[in-house]
Design a protein around this motif. Structure first.
Motif, PDB file in Angstrom:
ATOM      1  N   LEU A   1       0.847  -1.202   0.000  1.00 35.23           N
ATOM      2  CA  LEU A   1       0.000   0.000   0.000  1.00 35.23           C
ATOM      3  C   LEU A   1       0.881   1.249   0.000  1.00 35.23           C
ATOM      4  O   LEU A   1       0.654   2.186  -0.770  1.00 35.23           O
TER       5      LEU A   1
ATOM      6  N   ALA B   1       0.764   3.890  -2.900  1.00 33.97           N
ATOM      7  CA  ALA B   1       0.300   5.230  -2.522  1.00 33.97           C
ATOM      8  C   ALA B   1       1.461   6.214  -2.416  1.00 33.97           C
ATOM      9  O   ALA B   1       1.250   7.394  -2.173  1.00 33.97           O
TER      10      ALA B   1
ATOM     11  N   VAL C   1       3.809   6.549  -0.127  1.00 31.50           N
ATOM     12  CA  VAL C   1       3.897   7.093   1.230  1.00 31.50           C
ATOM     13  C   VAL C   1       5.275   6.772   1.810  1.00 31.50           C
ATOM     14  O   VAL C   1       5.703   5.625   1.768  1.00 31.50           O
TER      15      VAL C   1
ATOM     16  N   THR D   1      -5.739   9.567  -3.033  1.00 29.96           N
ATOM     17  CA  THR D   1      -4.613   8.644  -3.126  1.00 29.96           C
ATOM     18  C   THR D   1      -5.148   7.233  -3.062  1.00 29.96           C
ATOM     19  O   THR D   1      -5.526   6.764  -1.996  1.00 29.96           O
TER      20      THR D   1
ATOM     21  N   SER E   1      -5.193   3.018  -3.504  1.00 27.03           N
ATOM     22  CA  SER E   1      -4.355   1.820  -3.534  1.00 27.03           C
ATOM     23  C   SER E   1      -4.561   1.068  -4.845  1.00 27.03           C
ATOM     24  O   SER E   1      -3.810   0.157  -5.159  1.00 27.03           O
TER      25      SER E   1
ATOM     26  N   ILE F   1     -11.728  -1.270   1.161  1.00 22.73           N
ATOM     27  CA  ILE F   1     -12.016  -1.839  -0.157  1.00 22.73           C
ATOM     28  C   ILE F   1     -13.459  -2.326  -0.152  1.00 22.73           C
ATOM     29  O   ILE F   1     -13.926  -2.893   0.831  1.00 22.73           O
TER      30      ILE F   1
ATOM     31  N   GLY G   1      -8.728  12.317  -0.122  1.00 22.78           N
ATOM     32  CA  GLY G   1      -9.173  10.945   0.048  1.00 22.78           C
ATOM     33  C   GLY G   1      -8.033   9.960  -0.061  1.00 22.78           C
ATOM     34  O   GLY G   1      -7.060  10.180  -0.780  1.00 22.78           O
ATOM     35  N   PHE G   2      -8.141   8.899   0.700  1.00 22.37           N
ATOM     36  CA  PHE G   2      -7.118   7.847   0.666  1.00 22.37           C
ATOM     37  C   PHE G   2      -7.864   6.520   0.710  1.00 22.37           C
ATOM     38  O   PHE G   2      -8.450   6.174   1.736  1.00 22.37           O
ATOM     39  N   THR G   3      -7.906   5.828  -0.401  1.00 24.94           N
ATOM     40  CA  THR G   3      -8.514   4.495  -0.389  1.00 24.94           C
ATOM     41  C   THR G   3      -7.388   3.506  -0.097  1.00 24.94           C
ATOM     42  O   THR G   3      -6.406   3.459  -0.824  1.00 24.94           O
ATOM     43  N   THR G   4      -7.514   2.767   0.954  1.00 17.14           N
ATOM     44  CA  THR G   4      -6.402   1.928   1.419  1.00 17.14           C
ATOM     45  C   THR G   4      -6.631   0.468   1.025  1.00 17.14           C
ATOM     46  O   THR G   4      -7.044   0.219  -0.099  1.00 17.14           O
ATOM     47  N   VAL G   5      -6.337  -0.449   1.890  1.00 18.11           N
ATOM     48  CA  VAL G   5      -6.545  -1.866   1.574  1.00 18.11           C
ATOM     49  C   VAL G   5      -7.691  -2.413   2.428  1.00 18.11           C
ATOM     50  O   VAL G   5      -8.148  -1.767   3.369  1.00 18.11           O
TER      51      VAL G   5
END
Lengths: 592, 290
Positions: free
Chosen positions: A291, A295, A297, A434, A436, B48, B62-66
């Protein structure tokens, strides 16, 4: 007999004060201007089992501990049987008089036995048998001819602040009584002596974890989220202990996944954030590592290696995670890996990791291990080079730059270097997402069209090209030309250096060392250094020769021999020399 | 009130026509506009799943992660930069399944974040498997004989662990939902808004009709006191003929986590400059090593 150096081992059960006494004597010796190197050997339990603590004390720089012992402090009978074979002829064993011990093997080995009424003395003079430990310290100072004043100073500092003046005074009385008695009885019989070094510069005693944490703090780290795991915990604990004074946010999380993702959240908004764990915890963090790569980071993760697989040997040391961390997480993304080899290099890795992470906007992994984590080393002031610390935040757009932005901000702009100028969330001109998922220059996600993918994926990977050029190549130790070139990485540095010294003492020009601290991307300058080596012997603490494989994959150079250690105990010069003999035997080499 | 158009994203939602997520998106925008929170002052962190695409469909950070990890990322961002409004957006699988442990600990920590759960009682994006909130007996591609487990009760779980703000909304009532989001955003501490959100493709049981016949607004019940934990506990278990929506519980005066961290007294580390250590600071560190 050399009076410049000696090794003392304390051994007994967990809870008997093996480590605290050992560390106390180490501090006293360091204050006396001597160099100290310690190695602790302990089991994953709070009480019982068998622990030992080895101190090598010298008036020359001690880079590592040695296998042989001159003075053994045995806190129980098992300590004698376990360590008898390590004591050199003429060496001595200090025991409590009341302890039943096997005298015959001691005599047979040519060793001296120094029984002393430690427990009785502790009870009689100090009023508590717990002070047996203090009596042992006093006795150690006496037989080695060491000035008791240094030991007294440590006792005052250790007890004075925590338990009060009365307890400190009682302990001092016990130390003095034991010092006198042991000196009278055995002072003349023990040939190795410790003399304080006059006018020695101020030296510092610390382990790799402390150095790493201190380097990170100096480098601007103000956020750590972690889940406790041996042998990484003390990095987290050190930063926590300094949290209030330096405004560090320190957060123990529910698991390693939460620890690393919390650090990602903190780094994302602009803090220098890290997490520290060991291989098992790192395994859990692997998805999040990807990630951070996608991203972009800047994340710093410390993996203090211990022997695996699975829970393995929790309190021991190893170098078995190298290829794992090099490849961890799905897909391909840039990552940087540093493997410091001693206290100074741990300090440097602490701040370098953050500079690299922010310059390349990608995760940086610092690979240490149980040995570096717990071995105390005396260093000079220049080995904690605060003056060399620079905080380089890379291509970070400040508020003024963002105010003047004419075009919409593109967080993932395709650039030649692969690094896109970074804006932290919170500025009106830099509102962005941002993902993933694969994304466009503007962060719009699910951008799976071919042209976009062919822009973004190579953009990220291009960072590795610049990084490869700036990674430090191996440092050369010893003569430029030698019959045998030892190659190592990370924590084995001190052992390798001393092995090279010994080889060259007996045959000048027989050996040198190439030691790697920057492992990934594999430094571009490595090939040239390796080209000059005649016979290449890779030394590492894993079974399959992971570094040797990396070396071959990256340079095409196949090492001639491999020396491995997988018993969880740290590499020593003695172990290397012993195994080098066998290597030489097999190939009929004249080199060693 | 700010203009709703301010939050319009250039990206068009890919949700299915009729998806309950549209109502949530609109309600979120309305709440931000009502509270006059500018796009750069808020950070949406998602996991997700269908609903976790939300940050892409709103003009805001915005931050779409896992999968499952929105909550710890959101908490890290908040602790490092307490000046941002941080909103975690997860689905029921994301928030209560894979992220269940993070949910538990976020509740008891009381960091000042808003947690929106788009709870459609089914896995949508992976095409119709049962979720932690699916009813016992729910038939899906992975539970052809019906789900054997009981459903997670997120509201009761939150109450039991000391959540200071617990609400439930319905995406078919976006106006009411917007007011819940606004209250959650204003609440100092962890605020859960579980949103009943029909999946028109995979959940044929919990449809708009199903909810419209059952939901009622707690604030229209004159006897309901959202400060009373016993009443909240009782309503958290009300599910059947009648389903409550509204603020189930709010506890005021509980300090947030970040208010109790001395290191944050002068702002988060992301908000402060990063100067080198002073000579005095270095000396103090070195003095510990002698």
């Amino acid at each position: 007999m050399a009076v410049h150096e000696l090794s003392i081992k304390l051994a007994g059960e967990a809870g008997q004060g093996v480590e605290s006494n050992g560390a106390g004597f180490a501090r006293a010796a360091a204050r006396a201007g001597l160099y100290v190197y310690t190695a602790s050997d302990y089991m994953s339990r709070i009480r019982g089992g068998h622990n030992s603590y080895l101190l090598r004390i010298s008036d020359q720089k001690a880079r590592v501990h040695r296998d042989s012992v001159h003075l053994l402090l045995a806190f129980n009978p098992h300590a004698i049987t376990a360590h008898l074979h390590e004591v050199v002829p003429g060496g001595a064993i200090i025991v409590d008089e009341g302890m039943r011990i096997p005298e015959d093997p001691v005599k047979a080995a040519g060793l001296q036995l120094f029984p002393l009424p430690l427990k009785d003395l502790a009870e009689r003079v100090g009023g508590s048998k717990i002070m047996l430990n203090t009596a042992a310290l006093g006795a150690t100072a006496a037989v080695t001819g060491f000035d008791l004043a240094y030991v007294e100073g440590v006792i005052r500092d250790n007890f004075g602040s925590k338990k009060g003046a009365a307890v400190a005074e009682a302990n001092l009385k016990v130390a003095r009584a034991a010092y006198e008695l042991a000196g009278d009885r055995y002072g003349r019989r023990f040939p190795w002596k410790l003399h304080a070094v006059e006018d020695a510069p101020r030296r510092y005693l610390l382990n790799g974890n402390q150095a790493l944490a201190m380097g990170a703090l100096a480098g601007g780290c103000r956020f750590i989220s972690a889940y406790p795991m041996t042998p990484a915990s003390s990095i987290f604990e050190w930063l926590t202990a300094h949290a209030q004074r330096f405004n560090v946010v320190s957060k123990q999380m529910e698991d390693e996944i939460a620890a690393v993702t919390m650090a990602i959240g903190a780094a994302y908004v602009g803090a220098r954030a890290m997490t520290a764990t060991s291989g098992g915890g790192f395994s859990l963090m692997v998805e999040a590592l990807g990630l951070a790569g996608m991203a972009e980071v800047p994340l710093v993760v410390v993996d203090a290696q211990r022997p695996g697989p699975s829970t393995g040997m929790p309190t021991r040391s190893d170098q078995g995670d190298l290829l794992f961390v090099t490849h961890a997480s799905q897909g391909e993304f840039p990552r940087l890996i540093l493997a410091p080899g001693n206290v100074r290099q741990c300090f440097e890795a602490g701040y370098r990791a953050f500079n690299l992470a922010e310059r390349y906007q990608t995760p940086v992994i610092v690979l240490t291990n149980g040995f570096l984590a717990s071995s105390l080393e005396t260093v000079d002031a220049q080995d904690l080079p605060f003056d060399e610390v620079r905080i380089d935040r890379g291509e970070l757009l400040d508020a003024a730059a963002l105010d003047g932005l004419e075009e919409p901000y593109a967080r993932f702009r395709v650039t030649e270097s692969g690094v896109s100028p970074r804006a932290l969330p919170g500025h009106p001109k830099a509102v962005y997402t941002t993902p993933s998922d694969e994304h466009t220059e503007y962060g719009a996600f699910e951008s799976e069209d071919v042209a976009n993918r062919l822009q973004q994926q190579p953009k990220r990977m291009r960072k590795l090209e610049a990084a490869r050029a700036e990674m430090n190549g191996p440092s050369l130790y010893g003569p430029g030309e030698a019959d045998v070139t030892l190659v190592g990485w990370g924590s084995t540095l001190g052992a390798l250096q001393e092995a090279v010294d010994e080889l060259n003492r007996s045959r000048p020009g027989s050996a040198n060392l190439l030691h790697f601290t920057d492992l990934w991307p594999f430094p571009a300058s490595a090939e040239g250094a390796l080209a000059r080596a005649r016979q290449l012997v890779v030394v590492e603490e894993n079974q399959t020769g992971q570094f040797a494989r990396l070396l071959r994959a990256e340079t095409g150079r196949r090492p001639d021999h491999l020396i491995t250690r997988i018993d969880g105990r740290a590499m020593t010069p003695d172990y290397i020399l012993e195994n080098l003999k066998e290597v030489a035997l097999h190939v009929g080499s004249q080199a060693v | 009130m700010l203009d709703l158009k301010l939050y319009k994203s250039e990206n068009k939602p890919t949700w299915c026509p009729g998806c309950g997520d549209f109502g949530i998106l609109n309600a979120v925008k309305q709440a931000l506009a009502d509270l006059e929170i500018w796009p750069h002052e808020v950070l949406f962190v998602s996991g997700i799943g269908c609903g976790s695409k939300l940050p892409d469909y709103i003009n805001a950070n915005g931050f779409t992660t896992v999968h499952g990890r929105a909550l710890p990322v959101a908490q890290g961002a908040k602790l490092a930069h307490p000046g941002l409004h941080v909103v975690a957006v997860t689905g029921d699988g994301d928030g209560y399944g894979i992220g269940g442990n993070h949910f538990l600990h976020a509740i008891r920590r009381n960091i000042d974040i808003t947690h929106i759960v788009e709870d459609n009682l089914v896995y949508g994006l992976t095409k119709g498997q049962y979720s932690p909130t699916s009813a016992k007996g729910f038939v899906s591609s992975t539970t052809p004989e019906g789900a054997i487990e009981r459903a997670v009760n997120p509201l009761a779980l939150a109450l039991a662990n000391g959540a200071t703000f617990v609400a439930r909304g319905f995406s078919g009532d976006p106006k009411h939902l917007a007011s819940l989001f606004a209250q959650a955003l204003k609440h100092p501490g962890y605020a859960l808004v579980d949103v009943l959100q029909p999946c028109v493709i995979y959940n044929r049981l919990n449809t708009y009709d199903f909810y419209e016949q059952r939901v009622y607004r707690l604030e229209e019940d004159a006897n309901y006191d959202p400060h009373d934990p016993e009443q909240a506990w009782q309503r958290a278990h009300e599910w059947g003929e009648r389903i409550p929506i509204g603020v189930l519980y709010q506890e005021s005066g509980v300090p947030t986590y970040e208010e109790q961290v001395p290191a944050l007294a002068q702002g988060g580390p992301a908000q402060r400059p990063m100067p080198p250590l002073t000579e005095a600071e270095r000396e103090a560190l070195l003095a510990e090593l002698v």
